[in-house]
Design a protein around this motif. Structure first.
Motif, PDB file in Angstrom:
ATOM      1  N   ALA A 283      56.436  84.068  -2.327  1.00 38.62           N
ATOM      2  CA  ALA A 283      55.093  83.955  -2.897  1.00 38.62           C
ATOM      3  C   ALA A 283      54.868  82.527  -3.379  1.00 38.62           C
ATOM      4  CB  ALA A 283      54.907  84.937  -4.046  1.00 38.62           C
ATOM      5  N   SER A 284      55.902  81.908  -3.942  1.00 38.85           N
ATOM      6  CA  SER A 284      55.867  80.487  -4.274  1.00 38.85           C
ATOM      7  C   SER A 284      56.190  79.692  -3.016  1.00 38.85           C
ATOM      8  CB  SER A 284      56.895  80.174  -5.365  1.00 38.85           C
ATOM      9  OG  SER A 284      56.704  80.981  -6.502  1.00 38.85           O
ATOM     10  N   ASN A 285      56.033  78.365  -3.087  1.00 37.94           N
ATOM     11  CA  ASN A 285      56.356  77.545  -1.922  1.00 37.94           C
ATOM     12  C   ASN A 285      57.825  77.707  -1.558  1.00 37.94           C
ATOM     13  OD1 ASN A 285      57.918  74.919  -3.038  1.00 37.94           O
ATOM     14  ND2 ASN A 285      56.329  75.501  -4.520  1.00 37.94           N
ATOM     15  N   LYS A 286      58.121  77.610  -0.278  1.00 46.08           N
ATOM     16  CA  LYS A 286      59.456  77.905   0.224  1.00 46.08           C
ATOM     17  C   LYS A 286      60.521  77.005  -0.378  1.00 46.08           C
ATOM     18  CE  LYS A 286      61.550  79.566   4.417  1.00 46.08           C
ATOM     19  NZ  LYS A 286      61.114  80.870   4.834  1.00 46.08           N
ATOM     20  N   ASP A 287      60.152  75.741  -0.688  1.00 48.66           N
ATOM     21  CA  ASP A 287      61.108  74.803  -1.267  1.00 48.66           C
ATOM     22  C   ASP A 287      61.303  75.012  -2.759  1.00 48.66           C
ATOM     23  OD1 ASP A 287      61.669  72.844   1.064  1.00 48.66           O
ATOM     24  OD2 ASP A 287      59.497  73.030   1.044  1.00 48.66           O
ATOM     25  N   ALA A 288      60.558  75.948  -3.351  1.00 47.85           N
ATOM     26  CA  ALA A 288      60.691  76.309  -4.771  1.00 47.85           C
ATOM     27  C   ALA A 288      60.357  75.165  -5.709  1.00 47.85           C
ATOM     28  CB  ALA A 288      62.093  76.848  -5.068  1.00 47.85           C
ATOM     29  N   ILE A 289      59.604  74.167  -5.250  1.00 52.89           N
ATOM     30  CA  ILE A 289      59.219  73.053  -6.113  1.00 52.89           C
ATOM     31  C   ILE A 289      58.363  73.581  -7.259  1.00 52.89           C
ATOM     32  CG2 ILE A 289      57.863  70.928  -6.250  1.00 52.89           C
ATOM     33  CD1 ILE A 289      58.713  70.373  -3.371  1.00 52.89           C
ATOM     34  N   GLY A 290      58.730  73.218  -8.477  1.00 55.90           N
ATOM     35  CA  GLY A 290      58.054  73.705  -9.673  1.00 55.90           C
ATOM     36  C   GLY A 290      58.757  74.866 -10.339  1.00 55.90           C
ATOM     37  N   ALA A 291      59.719  75.487  -9.640  1.00 54.31           N
ATOM     38  CA  ALA A 291      60.476  76.584 -10.249  1.00 54.31           C
ATOM     39  C   ALA A 291      61.402  76.039 -11.330  1.00 54.31           C
ATOM     40  CB  ALA A 291      61.290  77.321  -9.195  1.00 54.31           C
ATOM     41  N   ARG A 292      61.663  76.860 -12.331  1.00 52.59           N
ATOM     42  CA  ARG A 292      62.589  76.479 -13.394  1.00 52.59           C
ATOM     43  C   ARG A 292      63.714  77.496 -13.498  1.00 52.59           C
ATOM     44  NH1 ARG A 292      59.533  73.786 -18.604  1.00 52.59           N
ATOM     45  NH2 ARG A 292      58.756  71.958 -17.498  1.00 52.59           N
ATOM     46  N   VAL A 293      64.914  76.974 -13.720  1.00 50.06           N
ATOM     47  CA  VAL A 293      66.089  77.819 -13.894  1.00 50.06           C
ATOM     48  C   VAL A 293      66.670  77.545 -15.278  1.00 50.06           C
ATOM     49  CG1 VAL A 293      68.322  78.506 -12.969  1.00 50.06           C
ATOM     50  CG2 VAL A 293      66.547  77.639 -11.425  1.00 50.06           C
ATOM     51  N   VAL A 294      66.879  78.594 -16.044  1.00 46.44           N
ATOM     52  CA  VAL A 294      67.460  78.469 -17.385  1.00 46.44           C
ATOM     53  C   VAL A 294      68.794  79.210 -17.383  1.00 46.44           C
ATOM     54  CG1 VAL A 294      67.206  78.965 -19.836  1.00 46.44           C
ATOM     55  CG2 VAL A 294      65.193  78.308 -18.485  1.00 46.44           C
ATOM     56  N   VAL A 295      69.852  78.496 -17.742  1.00 47.46           N
ATOM     57  CA  VAL A 295      71.198  79.075 -17.812  1.00 47.46           C
ATOM     58  C   VAL A 295      71.683  79.025 -19.255  1.00 47.46           C
ATOM     59  CG1 VAL A 295      73.612  78.722 -17.191  1.00 47.46           C
ATOM     60  CG2 VAL A 295      71.851  78.610 -15.426  1.00 47.46           C
ATOM     61  N   ASN A 296      72.137  80.173 -19.758  1.00 50.24           N
ATOM     62  CA  ASN A 296      72.727  80.262 -21.090  1.00 50.24           C
ATOM     63  C   ASN A 296      74.205  80.575 -20.955  1.00 50.24           C
ATOM     64  OD1 ASN A 296      70.297  80.088 -22.962  1.00 50.24           O
ATOM     65  ND2 ASN A 296      69.661  81.734 -21.608  1.00 50.24           N
ATOM     66  N   THR A 297      75.033  79.758 -21.603  1.00 50.74           N
ATOM     67  CA  THR A 297      76.474  79.972 -21.567  1.00 50.74           C
ATOM     68  C   THR A 297      77.087  79.382 -22.823  1.00 50.74           C
ATOM     69  OG1 THR A 297      78.530  79.541 -20.346  1.00 50.74           O
ATOM     70  CG2 THR A 297      76.832  77.847 -20.245  1.00 50.74           C
ATOM     71  N   GLY A 298      77.910  80.155 -23.529  1.00 51.16           N
ATOM     72  CA  GLY A 298      78.492  79.665 -24.772  1.00 51.16           C
ATOM     73  C   GLY A 298      77.399  79.207 -25.723  1.00 51.16           C
ATOM     74  N   ASP A 299      77.502  77.980 -26.213  1.00 50.70           N
ATOM     75  CA  ASP A 299      76.483  77.412 -27.104  1.00 50.70           C
ATOM     76  C   ASP A 299      75.416  76.630 -26.342  1.00 50.70           C
ATOM     77  OD1 ASP A 299      77.843  78.403 -29.322  1.00 50.70           O
ATOM     78  OD2 ASP A 299      79.084  76.588 -29.497  1.00 50.70           O
ATOM     79  N   LEU A 300      75.496  76.625 -25.022  1.00 46.55           N
ATOM     80  CA  LEU A 300      74.585  75.831 -24.206  1.00 46.55           C
ATOM     81  C   LEU A 300      73.414  76.664 -23.701  1.00 46.55           C
ATOM     82  CD1 LEU A 300      77.204  73.917 -22.028  1.00 46.55           C
ATOM     83  CD2 LEU A 300      75.732  72.881 -23.759  1.00 46.55           C
ATOM     84  N   SER A 301      72.223  76.063 -23.730  1.00 45.34           N
ATOM     85  CA  SER A 301      71.054  76.618 -23.055  1.00 45.34           C
ATOM     86  C   SER A 301      70.430  75.477 -22.279  1.00 45.34           C
ATOM     87  CB  SER A 301      70.051  77.193 -24.058  1.00 45.34           C
ATOM     88  OG  SER A 301      68.923  77.729 -23.372  1.00 45.34           O
ATOM     89  N   MET A 302      70.478  75.560 -20.949  1.00 44.52           N
ATOM     90  CA  MET A 302      70.090  74.433 -20.094  1.00 44.52           C
ATOM     91  C   MET A 302      68.942  74.830 -19.185  1.00 44.52           C
ATOM     92  SD  MET A 302      74.001  73.521 -19.015  1.00 44.52           S
ATOM     93  CE  MET A 302      74.379  75.268 -18.843  1.00 44.52           C
ATOM     94  N   MET A 303      68.015  73.896 -18.998  1.00 43.94           N
ATOM     95  CA  MET A 303      66.886  74.116 -18.100  1.00 43.94           C
ATOM     96  C   MET A 303      66.876  73.045 -17.012  1.00 43.94           C
ATOM     97  SD  MET A 303      63.622  72.865 -17.253  1.00 43.94           S
ATOM     98  CE  MET A 303      62.887  72.043 -18.684  1.00 43.94           C
ATOM     99  N   ARG A 304      66.704  73.472 -15.781  1.00 44.04           N
ATOM    100  CA  ARG A 304      66.510  72.544 -14.674  1.00 44.04           C
ATOM    101  C   ARG A 304      65.220  72.932 -13.960  1.00 44.04           C
ATOM    102  NH1 ARG A 304      70.165  70.925 -17.278  1.00 44.04           N
ATOM    103  NH2 ARG A 304      72.324  70.562 -16.648  1.00 44.04           N
ATOM    104  N   GLU A 305      64.428  71.929 -13.614  1.00 45.88           N
ATOM    105  CA  GLU A 305      63.220  72.162 -12.832  1.00 45.88           C
ATOM    106  C   GLU A 305      63.430  71.612 -11.431  1.00 45.88           C
ATOM    107  OE1 GLU A 305      58.827  71.681 -14.168  1.00 45.88           O
ATOM    108  OE2 GLU A 305      59.331  69.801 -13.143  1.00 45.88           O
ATOM    109  N   ILE A 306      63.068  72.397 -10.429  1.00 42.81           N
ATOM    110  CA  ILE A 306      63.134  71.916  -9.057  1.00 42.81           C
ATOM    111  C   ILE A 306      61.923  71.014  -8.842  1.00 42.81           C
ATOM    112  CG2 ILE A 306      63.226  72.518  -6.622  1.00 42.81           C
ATOM    113  CD1 ILE A 306      65.624  73.502  -8.239  1.00 42.81           C
TER     114      ILE A 306
END
Length: 611
Positions: free
Chosen positions: A418-441
């Protein structure tokens, strides 16, 4: 203590004072040594020759990675020359052999043409056939090469309406600016920038007049990112103080309209290269900018649509910076910065996790000197979980293999539907231990592009507690207890394609994001004979769209039925109108209005038919 005071002290006490000072000096030296070696665990080794890149061209501004043959590893395109400063081209294309080596296949895939200076390039799947295509940006034209299913490339620029530019330009790029699931093109020109709306399946419409971007700017480097967290991609343009012009931040207001918010955002700089990234793990995008004749700037996003320059206080200050790339090279959970100076020096700013950086280039093995910086890019070319580095100067280049440091990692590749195939603009949030990290494509930085993959360092944590993917369509996918040290692939439609989790046995828990009710501009607009009307719903509702003439006469009613909460923004899901009234007759040219009714939500917009 003054010298006279010291001389008046008895000799036995003098010795004790000197012993204490000597002990203190030793402690300080030990602290200094420990500090200088604490970041040397992740070592870069110059692997230029062993990877087969010893004959790779220098003077490379465009260094882009992408898996053109879908074999699971990243291939490399190197664009040569920039701005007519030297004799350019031909560019070179390398296939990744999957064994740590790369092979020059430029001629084999039909890319052995001297197109002139190529300061920008990138991979994106413009026709959504499952194979990434090649975007080349020349000083006076844009070229698009279609990927023939991983075999070779065909120039389709003229077919797609990419005409020679009427003005000089130094940058451009691509993103899905209206979240309709199709990639759009942006080209920075000196007088008036160009914006091409992607219509899907390989066609584009020029919407430059509507966007009204770029009045008298040089556009040395352009990057995209959602700086205000409103769900669409904004534009940052570095112009370079050398040209006497300030950088520009354009806020995306939807409907291909943009507003210059540079002044109110607190940005005041030039810049030759820039990058959006979340350096302090607070969930919003910061900006790092280097300038060839001025000083670097690190703008911390305050979360209220304003920025504060913290370059000096953070330790990421750099004079005469020319190129940069960002990534978590040591997998400790914090994004680092690699920057090159125009004078030839290189700097690796290690993120200390407390808002400060330490330059560890030399102790990390980055000791080469480059004659005038040109380009650089991080990428995990050998799929071992750490980021390797390609760097180029005007007279030499080097490829550095990252030997790792024992920290764990997680790499996540996204495939939009439904989003563009390359996922540009998508965000991924990973939580691990004391870390909460966000990456945007996003489409990349420093004239290189980032593949649709989010790289995460997990430190010593053996698993991610949760992984959350926020798609441009409004959909949210989550997975719990994801083991470290693996490459996992998410499809927006199919869920987990490759990878494993503990509690869900590889199955995703899929939910919809809490999107707001919104009615978007129809596309194309003006149109003939048909158009699509995108919208999104916060709650389940019966949806009806009515179309009126400029005089207020009801022309057509579109009963869309019961719709679930979510985004309906591409041609497969949005409302469709064939330009006919209730009796099946085509309506005449003119201005029309469309009104949506979905539960308590009502909104209207106008559209234009040109017969």
């Amino acid at each position: 203590m003054s010298i006279m005071t010291f001389l008046m002290i008895p000799n036995n006490q003098k010795e004790k004072i000197m012993q204490r000072k000597l002990s203190l000096l030793i402690i300080l030296l030990l602290i200094s040594y420990t500090h200088s070696t604490a970041f040397s665990q992740a070592i870069f080794q110059n692997a230029t020759k062993e990877t087969g890149l010893e004959n790779a061209p220098s003077k490379s501004s465009a260094i882009v990675w992408g898996d053109y043959d879908n074999d699971g590893d990243l291939d490399l395109y190197v664009g040569v020359g920039s701005w007519g400063a030297w004799e350019p081209g031909p560019d070179v294309f390398y296939r990744n052999n999957g064994d740590g080596t790369l092979t020059d296949i430029t001629k084999e895939v039909g890319l052995n043409k001297n197109i002139g200076a190529c300061p920008h390039a990138g991979f994106f799947d413009y026709d959504e056939d499952g194979f990434i295509d090649l975007y080349l940006f020349n000083d006076d034209r844009v070229l698009i090469y279609h990927n023939e299913k991983g075999k070779n490339f065909t120039d389709v620029s003229e077919k797609l309406g990419m005409k020679p530019l009427q003005d000089f330009s130094w940058s451009g790029g691509y993103a899905d600016f209206d979240n309709d699931g199709n990639i759009d093109l942006y080209i920075a020109l000196y007088n008036l920038d160009l914006m091409y709306k992607g219509n899907g399946k390989g066609s584009f419409t020029n919407v430059s007049d509507k966007a009204n971007l770029g009045q008298k700017n040089t556009g040395v480097n352009t990057v995209f990112g959602d700086y205000d967290n409103d769900g669409d991609m904004d534009i940052f343009m570095a112009n370079g103080f050398f040209f006497g012009e300030n950088a520009i931040l354009y806020r995306n207001d939807g409907d291909f309209t943009f507003t210059d918010v540079t002044k109110e955002s607190g940005i005041s700089c030039g810049g030759h290269s820039a990058a959006f990234f979340d350096y302090d793990n607070d969930g919003d995008l910061d900006i790092y900018i280097v300038d060839g004749i001025s000083s670097s700037v690190l703008y911390r996003n305050e979360g209220n649509k304003t920025f504060t320059n913290v370059a000096w206080d953070s330790g990421a200050f750099l004079p005469e910076g020319e190129r940069l790339t960002v990534g978590d090279y040591d997998n400790d959970g914090y994004m680092d910065i690699f920057a090159m100076q125009w004078s030839g020096g290189v700097h690796l700013f290690h993120n200390n996790g407390d808002g400060t950086f330490t330059d560890v280039a030399r102790e990390s093995g980055l000791t080469d000197w480059f004659s005038a910086a040109n380009g650089c890019a991080f990428a995990d070319y050998d799929n071992d979980g750490d980021l390797d580095l390609y760097a180029s100067g005007s007279g030499n280049m080097a490829f550095y293999k990252n030997e790792g440091n024992g920290n764990n990692w997680l790499n996540i590749k996204l495939i939009g539907t439904a989003s563009n195939k390359d996922a540009i603009g998508a965000r991924v949030v990973v939580n691990t231990g004391d870390l909460s990290m966000m990456r945007e494509i996003n489409p990349g930085c420093a004239r290189g592009n980032i593949v649709p993959m989010a790289y995460f360092g997990l430190g010593k944590n053996s698993a991610a507690n949760s992984v959350e993917i926020k798609w441009p369509s409004g959909r949210i996918q989550t997975m719990k207890d994801v083991p470290a040290n693996q490459i996992i692939i998410f499809s927006e439609a199919q869920g987990l394609i490759q990878g494993k989790s503990v509690t869900s046995q590889g199955k995703l828990i899929v939910t919809w994001g809490k999107v707001k009710d919104k009615l978007y501009q129809n596309y194309p607009n003006p149109f003939n004979p048909e158009t699509w009307i995108p919208y999104q719903l916060e709650n389940d509702a019966d949806v009806e769209i009515k179309i009126y003439s400029a005089e207020g006469r009801l022309v057509r009613t579109l009963n869309l039925g019961r719709k679930q909460a979510g985004s309906y923004i591409n041609q497969n899901s949005s409302a469709h109108w064939n330009g006919k009234d209730e009796s099946g007759e085509q309506v005449s040219s003119g201005v029309y209005f469309y009104v949506i009714k979905a539960g308590d939500f009502t909104a209207s917009r106008k559209m234009i038919i040109l017969r």
